[in-house]
Every structure is written in structure tokens, then in C-alpha cells.
Enzyme design. Structure first.
Site, mmCIF file in Angstrom:
data_model
loop_
_atom_site.group_PDB
_atom_site.id
_atom_site.type_symbol
_atom_site.label_atom_id
_atom_site.label_comp_id
_atom_site.label_asym_id
_atom_site.label_seq_id
_atom_site.Cartn_x
_atom_site.Cartn_y
_atom_site.Cartn_z
ATOM 1 N N ASN A 35 15.284 -23.622 3.593
ATOM 2 C CA ASN A 35 16.440 -24.465 3.888
ATOM 3 C C ASN A 35 17.066 -23.935 5.171
ATOM 4 O OD1 ASN A 35 16.563 -26.342 1.641
ATOM 5 N ND2 ASN A 35 16.855 -24.516 0.393
ATOM 6 N N SER A 40 24.838 -20.964 15.922
ATOM 7 C CA SER A 40 25.014 -20.919 17.374
ATOM 8 C C SER A 40 24.211 -19.771 17.977
ATOM 9 C CB SER A 40 26.493 -20.819 17.730
ATOM 10 O OG SER A 40 27.020 -19.608 17.250
ATOM 11 N N SER A 41 24.366 -19.577 19.241
ATOM 12 C CA SER A 41 23.435 -18.798 20.050
ATOM 13 C C SER A 41 23.845 -17.353 20.293
ATOM 14 C CB SER A 41 23.259 -19.515 21.381
ATOM 15 O OG SER A 41 22.871 -20.842 21.152
ATOM 16 N N GLU A 95 18.827 -22.323 24.412
ATOM 17 C CA GLU A 95 17.842 -23.280 23.932
ATOM 18 C C GLU A 95 17.635 -24.368 24.981
ATOM 19 O OE1 GLU A 95 20.778 -21.743 21.551
ATOM 20 O OE2 GLU A 95 21.004 -23.914 21.573
#
Length: 152
Positions: A35, A40-41, A95
């Protein structure tokens, strides 16, 4: 807070739907039965990179993910760039996803991770990248996925 992370990637095609191509890309990456929880990064302090790890079915799995889906004849790319702040306090992940070839994808990754560091007023060291690029075959949908998977 995560203590470890690993990188994985995959490609998939399907004559049925983009969603099925995505599912096949996740299967190749080894994370389709988890799942996935998009985060965030930011790489937390003291979180270390490790080799790929098989996760139990149904595991709630935090990931930073880049995903690109395309149709027949399209070139698609997805990738992550990551680096640590020079002092080691935290890491950043950038990304990129969409209609990119290899060269354009690398250029976009480098620009994004650089700007993320500049926004935070710190220097980064040892930028790493992982990416997938695919020219989608005729008659199918295609998907490429790259994920940083945090191990809790």
C-alpha cells in the site's frame, strides 16, 4: 521515522489500459503488493540507503515516486535525483516525469535538485540518479516508475 530507504524502478506495458501498464511497472519494481503512501521529497536525518528489500504484502509503504504513462510511439521517462546536505542533516529528492528522453530527463533532474538546495540555502554533495526511459511500443500503453522506498 524511516531508518533506511532503497531505490527501485520498473517498466510495464498493457494493451488494456494505462492503469494496467502502471500495475505491471510496479510489479517489475517489486512494490505492487504494498500500500504505497506518497510522501514529499525529504530524506530524514540518519536515514541510510540500503539494497532492495522484499516487503510483506499489504505493508503501508512511504515512497517518493516518479511515474510517466504514455501511448503508442511516445517516449516517456521518470526519474529521481537525491543528495545529502553537506552537513548531513537531511537529504533532498527531486522527481521528474513525463515525455522525456534520457538526456532531457538527466538535465531536468540536475536542475531540480540544484534549485531545491538553493531554496534551502545549503550545498549538496554526491548527487545520485535513477531513471527509466521507454519508447512505448505500438498497440499498447506504457508506464515507467522510479521509487525511493522508505523502510519503517
Amino acid at each position: 521515522m524511516p531508518r533506511e530507504f532503497f531505490l527501485t524502478s520498473g517498466r510495464g506495458t498493457s494493451p488494456t489500459s494505462p492503469m494496467n501498464a502502471f500495475d505491471k511497472a510496479l510489479m517489475e519494481a517489486g512494490i505492487a503488493n504494498c500500500n504505497l503512501l506518497l510522501v514529499s521529497s525529504i530524506i530524514p536525518p540518519k536515514c541510510r540507503e540500503r539494497r532492495w528489500k522484499k516487503l510483506d504484502v499489504g505493508t503501508i509503504t512511504p515512497v517518493v515516486m516518479a511515474k510517466a504513462i504514455g501511448g503508442p510511439g511516445e517516449t516517456i521517462g521518470a526519474g529521481l535525483a537525491w543528495a545529502w546536505e553537506e552537513g548531513g542533516r537531511m537529504g533532498l529528492v527531486a522527481e521528474v516525469e513525463g515525455h522525456y528522453d534520457r538526456r532531457a530527463l538527466i538535465s531536468a533532474l540536475d536542475a531540480r535538485i540544484k534549485e531545491m538546495a538553493e531554496t534551502r540555502n545549503f550545498k549538496i554533495k554526491d548527487v545520485k540518479r535513477r531513471f527509466e526511459v521507454m519508447k512505448v511500443p505500438q498497440g499498447v500503453f506504457g508506464c515507467v516508475v522510479v521509487a525511493m522506498v522508505f523502510v519503517l
